[in-house]
Design an enzyme around this catalytic site. Structure first.
Site, PDB file in Angstrom:
ATOM      1  N   GLN A  26      42.929  35.918  41.661  1.00 24.05           N
ATOM      2  CA  GLN A  26      43.940  36.608  40.669  1.00 24.05           C
ATOM      3  C   GLN A  26      44.503  37.770  41.332  1.00 24.05           C
ATOM      4  OE1 GLN A  26      45.248  35.316  37.833  1.00 24.05           O
ATOM      5  NE2 GLN A  26      44.007  33.360  37.874  1.00 24.05           N
ATOM      6  N   ALA A  71      35.958  43.998  46.437  1.00 29.59           N
ATOM      7  CA  ALA A  71      36.470  42.963  46.198  1.00 29.59           C
ATOM      8  C   ALA A  71      36.487  41.777  47.269  1.00 29.59           C
ATOM      9  CB  ALA A  71      37.933  42.729  45.443  1.00 29.59           C
ATOM     10  N   GLY A  86      38.107  37.867  48.841  1.00 30.43           N
ATOM     11  CA  GLY A  86      38.918  36.730  48.822  1.00 30.43           C
ATOM     12  C   GLY A  86      39.271  36.154  50.260  1.00 30.43           C
ATOM     13  N   SER A 129      37.686  44.227  50.355  1.00 33.91           N
ATOM     14  CA  SER A 129      38.103  45.461  50.123  1.00 33.91           C
ATOM     15  C   SER A 129      37.008  46.351  49.475  1.00 33.91           C
ATOM     16  CB  SER A 129      39.371  45.797  49.388  1.00 33.91           C
ATOM     17  OG  SER A 129      39.189  45.406  48.144  1.00 33.91           O
ATOM     18  N   CYS A 140      41.265  41.271  39.035  1.00 41.60           N
ATOM     19  CA  CYS A 140      40.615  39.770  39.314  1.00 41.60           C
ATOM     20  C   CYS A 140      40.816  38.802  38.108  1.00 41.60           C
ATOM     21  CB  CYS A 140      39.196  39.975  39.796  1.00 41.60           C
ATOM     22  SG  CYS A 140      38.830  41.134  41.204  1.00 41.60           S
TER      23      CYS A 140
END
Length: 248
Positions: A96, A165, A167, A180, A196
């Site tokens: 997200q 985070a 992704g 990150s 997120c």
């Protein structure tokens, strides 16, 4: 990755073994300094699209000016304040919405998974372990959460808060985007989003946990752990340089 939130987008590909005895090339680490998100995004896609079977793997370390990034299936409704003044960039990773800004380490992993014989889940685990080990080096205990890639505070007042985070995007068997880690940053922009996609999820940085860590020191520790977890080899030489860190 952006460094980026919580899920993985993968173009289907058969992950096959490298030829018997074929050596894995060392990872080249590139310290790109303070760079606009769009510049990093365009560069990593171009690198991935033009790489060949002989292209070496790279890790890019960067610090971005303030920006929100939204995954390709992300819901714009998770941006709660439309006129925040922070730009929003739609990207091709999973997950997200997340925020990147000064004081946050962003690491992009440009890896040939087929050559490394790595499944995506294994790569995610290695990345998460590197973050956990990095935080442990600063006496911070952190954990994974099932179904929500990223790293969370293990105990204390901020237990369950997100500090890192993750992704990725996989294209033609190669990864880009990455992770990150929040070191010392202005956390207020996280209040303008559902980080997120989770309403009310607290986001913290190392400074919130009473760790006065230097951005460059943490970045070097993190990169060292990533390389060790990937293959135990040394990085190819691309001399690191100090980044000017803003406390904005």
């Amino acid at each position: 990755m952006s460094v980026s939130p919580v899920s993985i987008v993968s173009t289907p590909v058969a992950v096959s073994a490298s030829p018997a005895g074929a050596p894995v090339q060392p990872v080249t680490v590139r310290w790109r300094g303070r760079e606009a998100y769009e510049a990093s995004f365009d560069a990593m896609r171009a690198f991935t699209d033009t790489r060949t079977a002989d292209t070496g793997d790279e890790i890019w370390v960067v610090e971005h000016p303030p920006v929100y990034t939204l995954g390709q299936a992300g819901d714009p409704a998770h941006l709660l304040v439309a006129d925040s003044g922070v730009p929003l960039v739609k990207v091709d990773r999973g997950g997200q919405i997340t925020y990147h800004g000064p004081g946050q380490i962003v690491v992009y992993l440009l890896l040939d998974l087929r050559r490394r014989k790595l499944m995506v889940r294994t790569l995610v685990t290695k990345i998460e372990e590197a973050v956990i080990e990095t935080l442990a080096a600063y006496n911070l205990a952190s954990v994974r959460k099932a179904g929500a890639p990223g790293i969370y505070v293990a105990s204390g007042v901020h237990e369950g808060a997100k500090i890192a985070a993750l992704g990725l995007k996989i294209r033609n068997g190669c990864s880009y985007h990455g992770l990150s880690l929040n070191v010392k940053m202005d956390l207020r922009p996280f209040l303008a989003i559902n980080p997120c996609g989770y309403a009310g999820l607290e986001t913290v940085d190392m400074a919130s946990l009473a760790v006065a860590a230097d951005w460059n020191d943490v970045a070097h520790t993190l990169v060292g752990r990533l390389i060790a977890n990937l293959d135990g080899a040394s990085a190819a030489a691309d001399k690191p340089h100090a980044l000017e860190q803003s406390n904005d």
